[in-house]
Design an enzyme around this catalytic site. Structure first.
Site, PDB file in Angstrom:
ATOM      1  N   GLU A 194      34.357  32.825  30.850  1.00 14.08           N
ATOM      2  CA  GLU A 194      33.627  31.574  31.062  1.00 14.08           C
ATOM      3  C   GLU A 194      32.287  31.553  30.342  1.00 14.08           C
ATOM      4  O   GLU A 194      31.905  30.528  29.769  1.00 14.08           O
ATOM      5  CB  GLU A 194      33.428  31.337  32.562  1.00 14.08           C
ATOM      6  CG  GLU A 194      34.669  30.891  33.312  1.00 14.08           C
ATOM      7  CD  GLU A 194      35.642  32.028  33.592  1.00 14.08           C
ATOM      8  OE1 GLU A 194      36.790  31.741  34.006  1.00 14.08           O
ATOM      9  OE2 GLU A 194      35.262  33.202  33.407  1.00 14.08           O
ATOM     10  N   HIS A 263      36.679  31.811  45.987  1.00 14.70           N
ATOM     11  CA  HIS A 263      37.310  30.693  45.284  1.00 14.70           C
ATOM     12  C   HIS A 263      37.102  29.380  46.036  1.00 14.70           C
ATOM     13  O   HIS A 263      37.770  28.386  45.731  1.00 14.70           O
ATOM     14  CB  HIS A 263      38.815  30.940  45.133  1.00 14.70           C
ATOM     15  CG  HIS A 263      39.166  32.099  44.257  1.00 14.70           C
ATOM     16  ND1 HIS A 263      38.947  33.397  44.642  1.00 14.70           N
ATOM     17  CD2 HIS A 263      39.706  32.153  43.010  1.00 14.70           C
ATOM     18  CE1 HIS A 263      39.357  34.211  43.674  1.00 14.70           C
ATOM     19  NE2 HIS A 263      39.819  33.476  42.672  1.00 14.70           N
TER      20      HIS A 263
END
Length: 460
Positions: A194, A263
């Site tokens: 990322e 998450h």
């Protein structure tokens, strides 16, 4: 009658998975809670637990089978007193077919799963939609895909990049069909880094391109937050207005279903704290489409917070050649005179359900969907509170330093003399998100909590 064991879902958006391994054999005794099989997707592996007792009568889907659709019968359990002869009484499993090839956007509509629509209260007319406009029904994932496709057709500088956005058609099938239409130069699969691909996107934006960067979840954007804040958000100011950064960072934010603490975090408050960013968090299919188109056209970096639970929800979307909703405008979804309920994204699910329940007790709630968190539409909030005299904020994120706290402060600063009760906040519990389904449910807000808060500020 034999009991069927169905292919479970790892998340609300899972459509199919692989049956990796059987841990029990035909004829073995099964107790409730026994792990009988393992299933997997590209993101996770889960154990299948028996919920009934008996004997594993027949395995319907052999181990190693790929792309087994959710809710497909995978085995049958015989209860006490039943024998193999009783297996014929169980319904036959659906035939497993080869996974469909990637379709173009026009054909994808028929393939995308349709979930139950989001709660629909009696809504005020949307001021952005001309009266008499024809509406079409779409899932939110379809609305997002169409928004990107329309902007990519309109502007050759727009491109999409992220993990699995191309060949796999998107982790949540949001980019389905884009690779086939626009090719690999404009729909780019990135490595699982990322920080790296966010930086590439920021650099591309500084040269005049318009990247749409997808994070598989904003939890993973933690790896890229230096690029988002120190590079994308601050460059225009630090360059004295000489360097812009037209870029959209989009993907699911907040809780999904049983994906645990790392998450499930809601980053609404984090990003909406930063000057230089615009932060959008829609709820309806129409808003997802109109606001994503506006975000792609915006000359500034935009954080576009989606919600995994909502991807399969359906809603009406205006059938217009160019439907764009301006960033920074809230919408009154339901009019009322007794209390203002202010929310955004999936928090609107609780707000609308609560409004329906409150109406049964004679309390008419005015429900405001913020849609944009930065810049926040303070005017709409204040005008509503001046009318109702009471306010409740609803968010899935944590209460401390949350968006609800900011709303409460603005109400105090601009409408204190109109308040008949303190502003109430309904938020996620002050714990990391649990994995267990029952604890996860307790950690999130509920419509019942919104009803309780609204009645409290109404002194009912």
């Amino acid at each position: 009658m034999p009991i069927q064991v169905l292919m479970p879902a790892l998340s609300p958006t899972m459509e199919k998975g692989n049956l990796a391994k059987w841990l029990k054999k035909e004829g073995e005794t099964i107790k409730s809670g026994d792990v009988i099989a393992e299933i997997e997707t590209d993101k996770a592996t889960m154990e299948v637990e028996a919920t009934d007792e008996g004997t594993l009568g027949k395995i319907l889907i052999p181990e190693g089978t790929a792309d087994v659709a959710v809710n497909t019968p995978i085995a049958t359990i015989l209860a006490d007193g039943e024998s193999a002869a009783d297996l014929a009484k169980a319904p036959a499993p659906a035939k497993q077919e080869k996974a469909a090839e990637s379709a173009a956007p026009a054909a994808a509509k028929a393939e995308a799963p349709k979930a139950a629509p989001a709660p629909q209260a009696v809504a005020e007319p949307d001021p952005e939609v001309p009266a008499g406009t024809e509406m079409i029904t779409q899932t939110i994932r379809e609305a997002l895909r169409d928004a990107m496709a329309e902007e990519m057709r309109r502007d050759p500088d727009v491109f999409v990049m992220g993990e699995e956005v191309a060949e796999y058609q998107g982790a949540y099938k949001v980019t389905q069909g884009l690779l086939q239409e626009f090719g690999a130069r404009r729909v780019i699969d990135t490595p699982i880094t990322e920080h790296g691909f966010a930086g590439v996107g920021v650099g591309a934006a500084m040269t005049g391109l318009k990247p749409v960067v997808e994070f598989m979840t904003f939890n993973f954007a933690m790896q890229a937050i230096d690029q988002i804040i120190n590079s994308a958000a601050k460059t225009l100011y630090m360059s004295g207005g000489q360097m812009g950064c037209s870029i959209v960072f989009r993907g699911p934010n907040g809780a999904a279903a049983r994906v645990a603490a790392q998450h499930s975090q809601d980053y609404s408050a984090w990003y909406s704290n930063v000057p230089g960013l615009k932060v959008v968090a829609p709820f309806s299919a129409a808003d997802y489409k109109g606001l994503l188109k506006a975000a792609i056209r915006d000359p500034n970096p935009v954080i576009f917070l989606e919600n995994e639970v909502l991807y399969g929800h359906t809603g009406e979307v205006p059938k217009l050649d160019d439907f764009v909703i301006p960033i920074g405008k809230a919408r009154i979804v339901r009019s009322g005179s007794h209390v203002s309920i202010i929310s955004w994204s999936n928090g609107m699910t609780y707000a609308l359900k609560a409004a329906d329940e409150l109406a049964k007790d004679g309390i008419e709630a005015e429900v405001i969907d913020l849609r944009t968190l930065r810049p926040m539409d303070t005017e709409t909030i204040i005008n509503s509170v001046k009318k109702t005299g009471r306010a409740v904020t609803v968010e899935e994120g944590w209460a401390q330093s949350g968006v609800g706290a900011e709303i409460a402060a603005r109400i105090m600063e601009n409408a204190f003399d109109y308040l008949d009760a303190p502003v109430a906040r309904v938020a996620g519990k002050d714990v990391p998100m649990p994995y267990a389904a029952n604890l996860e449910k307790l950690a999130l807000p509920s419509a019942a909590e919104v009803v309780e808060a609204a009645k409290a500020v109404c002194y009912r």
